[in-house]
Design an enzyme around this catalytic site. Structure first.
Site, PDB file in Angstrom:
ATOM      1  N   ASP A 615       0.788  -1.244   0.000  1.00 34.80           N
ATOM      2  CA  ASP A 615       0.000   0.000   0.000  1.00 34.80           C
ATOM      3  C   ASP A 615       0.816   1.289   0.000  1.00 34.80           C
ATOM      4  O   ASP A 615       0.287   2.339   0.361  1.00 34.80           O
ATOM      5  CB  ASP A 615      -0.942   0.052   1.226  1.00 34.80           C
ATOM      6  CG  ASP A 615      -1.968  -1.065   1.241  1.00 34.80           C
ATOM      7  OD1 ASP A 615      -1.946  -1.915   0.336  1.00 34.80           O
ATOM      8  OD2 ASP A 615      -2.800  -1.082   2.167  1.00 34.80           O
ATOM      9  N   GLU A 690      -7.056  -3.424  -3.964  1.00 39.19           N
ATOM     10  CA  GLU A 690      -8.441  -3.215  -3.574  1.00 39.19           C
ATOM     11  C   GLU A 690      -8.912  -1.830  -4.028  1.00 39.19           C
ATOM     12  O   GLU A 690      -9.797  -1.705  -4.861  1.00 39.19           O
ATOM     13  CB  GLU A 690      -8.548  -3.371  -2.057  1.00 39.19           C
ATOM     14  CG  GLU A 690      -9.940  -3.251  -1.497  1.00 39.19           C
ATOM     15  CD  GLU A 690      -9.934  -3.617  -0.017  1.00 39.19           C
ATOM     16  OE1 GLU A 690     -10.250  -4.769   0.308  1.00 39.19           O
ATOM     17  OE2 GLU A 690      -9.590  -2.757   0.822  1.00 39.19           O
ATOM     18  N   GLU A 694      -7.808   5.050  -4.504  1.00 45.16           N
ATOM     19  CA  GLU A 694      -6.588   5.536  -3.859  1.00 45.16           C
ATOM     20  C   GLU A 694      -5.393   5.337  -4.794  1.00 45.16           C
ATOM     21  O   GLU A 694      -4.414   6.064  -4.705  1.00 45.16           O
ATOM     22  CB  GLU A 694      -6.389   4.850  -2.503  1.00 45.16           C
ATOM     23  CG  GLU A 694      -7.412   5.351  -1.486  1.00 45.16           C
ATOM     24  CD  GLU A 694      -7.302   4.726  -0.114  1.00 45.16           C
ATOM     25  OE1 GLU A 694      -7.259   3.485  -0.040  1.00 45.16           O
ATOM     26  OE2 GLU A 694      -7.277   5.463   0.885  1.00 45.16           O
TER      27      GLU A 694
END
Ligand SMILES: *[C@@H]1O[C@H](CO)[C@@H](O)[C@H](O)[C@H]1NC(C)=O
Length: 864
Positions: A615, A690, A694
């Protein structure tokens, strides 16, 4: 007669004297207009923000239309700044057909020494009741440069020096680099081949349409070689109830082992090594024993047309878990020096095997095979050369394979450029084998849509193979691909949409309401809210306050409050720039990257796995975005903070291997057109992501940061990445009803949920509520959201999941996310939701504010 006073605050731009010393450049600087004359109290619509960009851009220097009920307006301009380039200011006639009674041009020598130049420098009367005021501030500078020149290739380094020393260094990363011994450049932790150096080293790698995995003595063949798979769409498994429409997920079988390419010498002592790891390729080597020379080397490049194994004196074998029905040596060699075998498996599928000699004099140039049993075919001799394996669905495909046999891609090089509203990127494949044979590669649908006309001419549209999760792959015969995108150069910090780059005017009453809310939210404690044990949540908080300050400054024209709040935000950001947060970052010398120290204590899941390289583009993207706004509002902040923010950019999006500290493009995958969030964890279904939104945020952040610091290459890369992301998401993540890429019984979900290489699962890692599953593809709502999320898609998704009171029934921060997203199609309802009396603050998540959501809704016309 009413009087309009315009205050123009010139933004001094970043001075990057080192890279652009005293370069002379004419530019238009940005300006903010606000009313200040007491006589204008009833004319708040005259207040507005403009962002004047470089000449030549479509919306350069347009001010939102100003409505008036009076026939004459006097404008005067004051320059209130202590830091101005020398130059000339002038007011030009409006660009519309409306003609002011007079227009004034003033030449003033703006002071470079810092002394404010103030007082009216121009007055003009405008005689139309509704007009557009255009203000161009043209400056010629010799000592300040807004933006460096854009390179012919925008993939140039952000920096090549060491990351700031405040970040420290550690060499004891918890994840071992299995089978990586000789790699010098930092390693692409989130790249498609990472399973080969993680965990059991047996999980798959998807190059599309093929996938490969090390058999390691397992599966039906018990082989020690490389499994090669290419599945038919009909082999997809839908669940949990396959009769549902939409189904919850689909997944592709693994471990069928239709073809395994191996060697007699491989066995229980076999080990894997990984060499030549780049952003686009890897060599995976099977060694008979540790320390030996590779028996077989597999060069892996996404989209490769064959799986190629390079043999180094071993005896090749082919194995199959499906079992062999027949193997035939082609009577006619496709080319001199290449022997072709045609294999039919018991499932009826045809595979082709091409054997190419090494070309080394005195060494075998080909081999023959004998059938040992229906699961094993063995070469009659040892072999130096390479073997290429492919599944052929048709005679047409076979002819294309025949023509392409003998050459294979080794790696690829990315280059790109941007000009005006068009961005271009090119993947140039380096090849091994026959130099005069053109490569057969496979492209995904988003590539085909954006291919240049030259590349389109290389597409063999009649030959397609199914991929696991990205629809059909189409054959392309060419040694490079060039793709073109419209890039959103007019998108800046403020509300934006593809149809109308300029934000709508906010009526006075609405603006007053927004102002009240902004004053309340800006007074929240920024350091407290961002002083968290998570880079993710801290970054979101910083970005939220940056948005509030931007709104105050540029949309509401409340410079004083914005500047006061900016001090607090700089303090809050400073905790991170000085690396004094709860879990400081550290430069990990093992893999080459900036990681949170949170997991060095043992919990690999701390802060969503940041230490394990999960991430990063989400986490650091929020910081980069916040920094872009801070630096925009206060360029004097930049010199001290740019190395830190650039280090974050380099960690997630280093453009080139000439930066020795970070891998190239850790997160964004230039083949897939989106990023992978999954870091250093072995995964049977491959890398995944996911939050597509973002992901887009990270590209948007890079674009803005590039703009703020005057790095026009970075800005162009951000623009290009954002445009590619939008296209990729619309193919694979966000499904309008006319999507033909993903399975028809899946697109009713409207969003992917979690996209893996091998499956798509309409869920999240934190629960399956519709607002979670859909909302994680909305958050954060940004000017760029209108680019990635089309109005058609947003409306369809709303109707499928949230209309008729269903959004109202949602609780918590996701409720705010849903209504902010609604602004894309129904800005009025969104505006009314966030503006209403009795608004419950629990409807905002930690990265969200009413101020920003209202500004977005207003920009899309919600306040009108
Ligand atoms: C924020 O809260 C902390 C205590 O938690 C306090 O020390 C600090 O002064 C506050 N900052 C502002 C700007 O109110």
């Amino acid at each position: 007669m009413k009087k309009l006073t315009l205050l123009i605050i010139l933004q001094a731009f970043a001075v990057n004297a080192a890279s652009h010393p005293h370069q002379r450049r004419d530019f238009f600087t940005s300006a903010v207009i606000s009313t200040s004359a007491p006589t204008m109290t009833s004319q708040a619509t005259d207040s507005g923000a403009i962002s004047i960009r470089e000449p030549g851009l479509p919306d350069s220097s347009d001010v939102a239309p100003v409505s008036r009920d009076t026939s004459v307006v006097t404008a005067s301009v004051s320059v209130l700044t202590t830091s101005l380039p020398s130059g000339t200011a002038q007011i030009l006639p409006p660009p519309t057909t409306q003609t002011p009674e007079t227009s004034g041009i003033v030449n003033t020598n703006l002071d470079t020494t810092g002394a404010p130049t103030s007082g009216p420098i121009i007055s003009t009367s405008i005689s139309t009741p509704t007009t557009t005021i255009r203000i161009d501030i043209a400056t010629s500078v010799t000592s300040r440069v807004q933006a460096g020149p854009q390179s012919a290739n925008i993939f140039v380094p952000v920096a090549t020096d060491a990351p700031p020393s405040i970040l420290g260094r550690r060499s004891d990363h918890p994840v071992p680099k299995l089978g990586i011994h000789v790699q010098t450049p930092p390693i692409g932790t989130n790249k498609f081949y990472a399973n080969f150096f993680l965990g059991s080293q047996t999980a798959g790698t998807w190059t599309h349409p093929y996938s490969v995995a090390w058999s390691k003595g397992g599966g039906p063949t018990q082989s020690w070689g490389m499994t090669i798979q290419q599945l038919l769409g009909s082999q997809k498994v839908f669940g949990p109830d396959a009769s549902d429409n939409p189904v919850g997920y689909f997944i592709n079988p693994i471990g069928i082992q239709p073809i395994v390419l191996s060697a007699v010498e491989l066995g229980s002592s076999t080990v894997i090594t990984n060499t030549a790891l780049t952003a686009f390729s890897a060599n995976v080597n099977l060694l008979a024993i540790a320390g030996a020379a590779p028996t077989i080397t597999f060069p892996l490049v996404q989209g490769m047309g064959f799986v190629t194994g390079i043999f180094n004196g071993g005896t090749p074998i082919l194995q199959s878990g499906v079992l062999f029905r027949s193997i035939t040596k082609a009577a006619i060699a496709p080319k001199t020096g290449i022997t072709k075998f045609i294999i039919t498996l018991e499932d009826g599928n045809t595979w082709l095997v091409y054997v190419s000699g090494s070309g080394v004099p005195g060494q075998d140039s080909t081999i023959d095979f004998t059938v040992v049993n229906n699961g094993l075919i063995q070469a009659t001799s040892s072999f130096n050369g390479f073997i290429q394996v492919a599944r052929s669905p048709s005679k047409n495909a076979e002819a294309l394979y025949d023509a392409a046999a003998g050459a294979y891609p080794v790696t690829s090089t990315l280059s790109g450029s941007a000009s005006g509203g068009t961005g271009s990127y090119t993947l140039s494949f380096e090849k091994g084998g026959l130099a005069d044979t053109t490569l057969l590669m496979f492209a995904l649908s988003h590539h085909l849509q954006s291919f240049s006309s030259d590349t389109t001419a290389s597409v063999k549209s009649s030959f397609q193979l199914d991929t696991t999760t990205k629809g059909k792959a189409t054959a392309v015969v060419g040694d490079s691909w060039t793709m073109l995108e419209s890039i959103p150069t007019s998108m800046g910090f403020g509300p934006w949409s593809p149809k109308n780059a300029n934000s709508a005017t906010i009526p006075a009453e609405a603006k007053a309401a927004l102002h009240t809310i902004a004053l309340s939210e800006v007074s929240q404690n920024m350091t407290d809210q961002s002083n968290l044990n998570s880079m993710y949540y801290s970054g979101k908080a910083l970005a939220k306050f940056a948005q509030i300050l931007y709104t105050l400054h540029d949309i509401l024209g409340d410079i004083a409050t914005a500047q006061a709040g900016l001090k607090n935000l700089k303090d809050a950001f400073g905790r991170f720039a000085s690396n004094k947060q709860q879990f400081p970052l550290v430069y990990d010398t093992a893999w080459g990257g900036l990681v949170s120290t949170a997991s060095y204590g043992g919990d690999s899941g701390a802060d969503f796995g940041n230490t394990y390289y999960n991430d990063h583009h989400f986490h650091y993207g929020y910081f980069i975005y916040a920094a872009a706004i801070i630096g925009y509002l206060d360029p004097a902040w930049l010199p001290a903070n740019t190395p830190y923010v650039n280090a974050l950019v380099r960690d997630i999006a280093n453009p080139t291997d000439s930066d020795p500290f970070f891998p190239v493009s850790r997160n964004f995958d230039w083949y897939h057109g989106h990023s992978w969030a999954h870091g250093l964890f072995e995964t049977l279904d491959g890398k995944d992501e996911e939050s597509s939104s973002e992901d887009s945020m990270s590209a948007y952040a890079i674009k803005l940061w590039g703009r703020t610091i005057g790095d026009s290459n970075m800005e162009a890369r951000g623009n290009l990445q954002l445009a590619v992301t939008a296209r990729s998401l619309q193919n694979y993540f966000l499904y309008a009803s006319d999507n033909t890429i993903e399975p028809a019984n899946f697109i009713g979900n409207k969003v992917s949920g979690i996209m893996f290489e091998n499956k798509i699962d309409h869920t999240t890692y934190f629960g399956a509520n519709p607002e979670f599953v859909q909302g994680i593809h909305m958050i954060p709502l940004l000017p760029s959201s209108t680019l990635t999320r089309t109005t058609t898609f947003v409306q369809e998704e709303w109707d499928a999941y949230f209309s008729n009171g269903r959004a109202d029934a949602v609780t918590g921060g996701w409720k705010g996310v849903l209504f902010a997203n609604l602004a894309i199609v129904d800005a009025k309802t969104s505006w009314d939701f966030f503006g209403r009396a009795g608004f419950d603050a629990s409807w905002l998540d930690g990265g969200a504010s009413r101020t920003w959501y209202l500004a977005l809704a207003a920009g899309l016309g919600g306040a009108l």
